[in-house]
Design an enzyme around this catalytic site. Structure first.
Site, PDB file in Angstrom:
ATOM      1  N   GLU A 256     -53.195  19.267 -17.414  1.00  0.00           N
ATOM      2  CA  GLU A 256     -53.623  20.182 -18.478  1.00  0.00           C
ATOM      3  C   GLU A 256     -53.644  21.622 -17.984  1.00  0.00           C
ATOM      4  O   GLU A 256     -53.386  22.550 -18.751  1.00  0.00           O
ATOM      5  CB  GLU A 256     -54.987  19.767 -19.038  1.00  0.00           C
ATOM      6  CG  GLU A 256     -55.030  18.368 -19.650  1.00  0.00           C
ATOM      7  CD  GLU A 256     -53.922  18.087 -20.659  1.00  0.00           C
ATOM      8  OE1 GLU A 256     -53.435  19.039 -21.298  1.00  0.00           O
ATOM      9  OE2 GLU A 256     -53.526  16.906 -20.798  1.00  0.00           O
TER      10      GLU A 256
ATOM     11  N   HIS B 128     -50.233  23.005 -18.537  1.00  0.00           N
ATOM     12  CA  HIS B 128     -50.073  23.468 -19.921  1.00  0.00           C
ATOM     13  C   HIS B 128     -50.803  24.803 -20.133  1.00  0.00           C
ATOM     14  O   HIS B 128     -50.265  25.737 -20.733  1.00  0.00           O
ATOM     15  CB  HIS B 128     -50.663  22.447 -20.900  1.00  0.00           C
ATOM     16  CG  HIS B 128     -49.797  21.242 -21.136  1.00  0.00           C
ATOM     17  ND1 HIS B 128     -48.523  21.342 -21.645  1.00  0.00           N
ATOM     18  CD2 HIS B 128     -50.038  19.912 -20.971  1.00  0.00           C
ATOM     19  CE1 HIS B 128     -48.014  20.108 -21.777  1.00  0.00           C
ATOM     20  NE2 HIS B 128     -48.905  19.231 -21.364  1.00  0.00           N
TER      21      HIS B 128
ATOM     22  N   GLU C 273     -44.147  20.597 -21.440  1.00  0.00           N
ATOM     23  CA  GLU C 273     -44.334  19.416 -20.602  1.00  0.00           C
ATOM     24  C   GLU C 273     -43.735  19.638 -19.209  1.00  0.00           C
ATOM     25  O   GLU C 273     -44.215  19.070 -18.219  1.00  0.00           O
ATOM     26  CB  GLU C 273     -43.719  18.188 -21.284  1.00  0.00           C
ATOM     27  CG  GLU C 273     -44.148  16.859 -20.714  1.00  0.00           C
ATOM     28  CD  GLU C 273     -45.616  16.485 -20.989  1.00  0.00           C
ATOM     29  OE1 GLU C 273     -46.295  17.212 -21.747  1.00  0.00           O
ATOM     30  OE2 GLU C 273     -46.065  15.483 -20.415  1.00  0.00           O
TER      31      GLU C 273
END
Lengths: 493, 493
Positions: free
Chosen positions: B259, B262, B288
């Site tokens: 995460e 991201h 991704e």
């Protein structure tokens, strides 16, 4: 367009507006509890965009057409239409340019105020406050239609209230409160301060238990930390916040019970009203009546503090107090102080009355921002007998004016007044109230409040609602009687 | 209308739309992390109201006029116009009625899916999924304009990608991955499992340190717990979530690093692009690629796991492993398993490929929902050599289809593929990468990614962006080479 169709379309449109208003509220909650500090600038742009959408909807010209065509079939529909008309009239009176300007200025003003307060620097805040007051005067003039400008702002928070009636009421209250304050501070008996250590986690656990004790529904709420505790939301998502001062657990406990009062009011409204105009509290004054009656008339009662004394002794050990009676005095200690939010029941309304007079002057133009600090300090000395030692203890202490909240302060005292009336009625309706509170049992009281007041949401006007609940016209008498009886008893006068 | 004015007005309008989209994102974050469970129904109405506003803005007829009149002065302006045109074309192709129907059905479908998964009851979910697929087929047909319907959905998440090219690529990857899987599972050397106790708070502390190690900016983000970790937001408020499984700290640590990848992508975008169409990641696949390269190519590298072994040994004591080399094997253990989100690097893309084939069939109409479970189970047995033991381990495991995400799955493998290419380029550009990672120093790698990819946001198309960053056209080669080299080495093949 048939009356039926108009009503249905209007309510459908309004429902989405209410839903978006809830989103805005949630965003405000996030800002005070969760938001990373580096996100402030972007957030103000997000908030402005959402406020823009809300403003556009509230001024949508179709609303006037729908209102013209719609007819109410019952009291609920009539109340919905009354509140929509109110909101639409208000929104269309203020030019979009002015509404946007106020939103823009007040969003940055809060940060400047916080900085000024931290630095104890009035001069840093004055240019911004001058700008806010100028814009709010303009807004008030637009709303007033030739009537009193300050009344026009009060009406935002307390429909039906006027500066004249509030002022007259405050004038009747002030001498009795000043006399009570002097008697209590001069009394030979003085309650002892609390002793002990009150760790953050243990305080939060106790606060959670207090919230549950007062009936807060955790499946439709949550509690987080905030610098200035608040409650937020309507319908099935009503959140509370608290704060912890390690030396003063009452700060956490009673601010929690206060916010629980606000939250239980919203959660107690008939679920059928959710996301409609009557699905929120009737006014700020009525809201404050609920937070105050939970916090003070119930939470600081001799009966309930007896229960609390036991719980706190179990959890925190020796509190340095001989018994529950001494603890009752400690909870209700009256002390001179500069800060409104820390004031006891005797001092609190005196804080409000001076703000009422000052802000009324600012809006009417009889007081200029440049003279505000001097006026504040002079009035504080007069009413509290103490000279303000620094601006953060004086004119810079409250956030309200920086965010354009003028006309809001008097609703605090109106809430106390309503709480006084409701408590009188509640005592008659629930004769075994003290026995229940002494067992930490609040259901009788909160149930009566929900049944007689909370569930109605915005169905009635504030005055009508409180009158119906109490069975008599609200006045300052019950509050003053309650305060004098309670504090003369505690201080053995 | 002059080209200048048209562009300025369009961008101003768009900026508010972007701000409102951020609000919707924040609401989604709240729903997964903070919202009381009793608020779900009201929240879906709030969300629908906000989505309605966004849909209205995205289909606003003025956009077409502005787009007609506006001219781009530079590459940035051209990219803004390209993305606005894309979004507007998409939004206007789908009838409002259909868009609303999809929003309504998918908002309740997620709850039904969760219930069905918990009860391992496919039949409970099938009627809803049938409805979702019917609506998504209709949407795909509206978007496709006679072209392939599944392509039209892929294009939402990965502009420029098609089922044909993705399918061909997957066909080239699949035999090599299946062969690698079989070799590794059949190897005589098998890494040992981790031993020890990993308490919740210690895991969260370590996860926070890992986030900081990978450059997560806490002043513009925060980390909370969620059942399914995700990151959320753009600009200066990009939040991450994690979860804790007490027996498996890698679950928490690597989902956090994922995460963070991201989030760092969003936070790394040129701040001048904030709240504009190019102010977010270029596509789901590119997104991704960042989460995967942080998590796998960097985070699961021999060099970095050497550093992590030291830190974890200090904090959690004996891990039951002799040295960092053994730990490296343990981190990268390849195991047969049913669940995509728990899959290792070797298995992961095999999960995606089967979902790609199945959902392509569902959208094209060559597979019916009634036959989905059987198709899933047959394919799983074929590719993974194991029979699915229950629906929650099979067709019910992923949330995607319930919320209407068709065409999204292939972007996961595309992201892995991009990560493989980027890693090859990164190794050339940063020769001392392993020495730095061994010291827990990621700045060289993350700095290169920010400079060459992240900062551009949506300035380039996904394919163009990755090609520019790598210096070569992306293909599956580097990823497969990396996987074969890494796992043959670990498994001593």
């Amino acid at each position: 367009m048939s009356a039926d169709i108009a009503f249905t379309e209007l309510m459908e449109f309004q429902r989405q507006t209410e839903a978006l208003a809830q989103v805005a509220g949630r965003l405000g909650w996030d800002q005070e509890t969760m938001m990373p500090r580096g996100a402030a600038e972007q957030r103000s742009e997000e908030m402005a965009a959402l406020e823009g959408v809300l403003h556009e909807r509230r001024t949508d010209p179709r609303i006037a057409d729908w209102l013209m065509a719609a007819a109410a079939e019952d009291d609920e529909d009539a109340a919905q239409l009354r509140l929509i008309r109110r909101s639409h009239t208000r929104a269309t009176k203020v030019p979009s340019r002015l509404a946007q300007e106020i939103a823009r200025v007040t969003s940055t003003a809060q940060g400047i105020w916080a900085e000024a307060r931290a630095a104890d620097d009035v001069a840093l805040f004055l240019p911004t406050l001058t700008e806010v007051v100028r814009l709010k005067r303009e807004e008030a003039a637009a709303l007033a239609d030739g009537r009193d400008r300050y009344d026009a702002l009060i009406d935002d928070y307390e429909p039906g209230a006027t500066a004249a009636t509030l002022g007259a009421m405050f004038d009747r209250m002030r001498p009795r409160l000043v006399a009570l304050r002097e008697a209590v501070l001069g009394a030979s008996y003085q309650p002892a301060p609390l002793q002990g250590h009150f760790g953050l986690e243990a305080q939060v656990r106790m606060a959670r238990d207090l919230a549950a004790t007062f009936g807060y529904d955790w499946t439709r709420g949550r509690m987080d930390m905030a610098v200035h505790p608040f409650s937020s939301g309507s319908g099935s998502d009503v959140r509370i916040t608290t704060r912890v001062v390690e030396t003063d657990p009452f700060n956490c406990f009673y601010s929690t019970v206060h916010e629980v009062g606000h939250a239980c009011y919203e959660l107690g409204i008939d679920p059928d009203y959710a996301l409609t105009p009557i699905g929120s509290g009737a006014s700020m004054g009525v809201h404050e009546s609920q937070s105050r009656i939970y916090e003070n008339q119930l939470g600081r009662s001799r009966a309930f503090t007896g229960w609390l004394f036991q719980r706190m002794s179990e959890r925190f050990g020796d509190l340095g107090l001989p018994d529950a009676e001494a603890f009752y005095g400690t909870v209700n200690r009256v002390q001179s102080g500069f800060i409104r939010t820390e004031a006891d029941e005797v001092h609190y309304n005196l804080h409000i009355m001076m703000r009422f007079d000052l802000e009324r002057g600012l809006i009417r133009g009889t007081l200029e921002v440049a003279d505000l600090e001097e006026a504040w300090n002079a009035r504080f000395l007069q009413d509290f007998g103490v000279a303000v030692d620094r601006p953060s203890h004086g004119v810079l202490q409250d956030v309200h004016w920086s965010v354009g909240l003028f006309g809001y302060f008097p609703t605090y005292t109106l809430g106390n007044l309503y709480a006084g009336c409701l408590m009188q009625a509640l005592r008659e309706a629930v004769p075994d109230l003290d026995e229940a509170l002494a067992r930490g049992e609040t259901r009788g009281a909160t149930g009566w409040l929900r049944e007689n007041l909370q569930r109605h949401g915005g169905l009635y006007t504030p005055h009508e609602l409180v009158t119906r609940a109490c069975g008599f016209e609200p006045s300052e008498g019950p509050l003053l009687d309650y305060l004098e009886t309670k504090f003369r008893d505690i201080y053995r006068l």
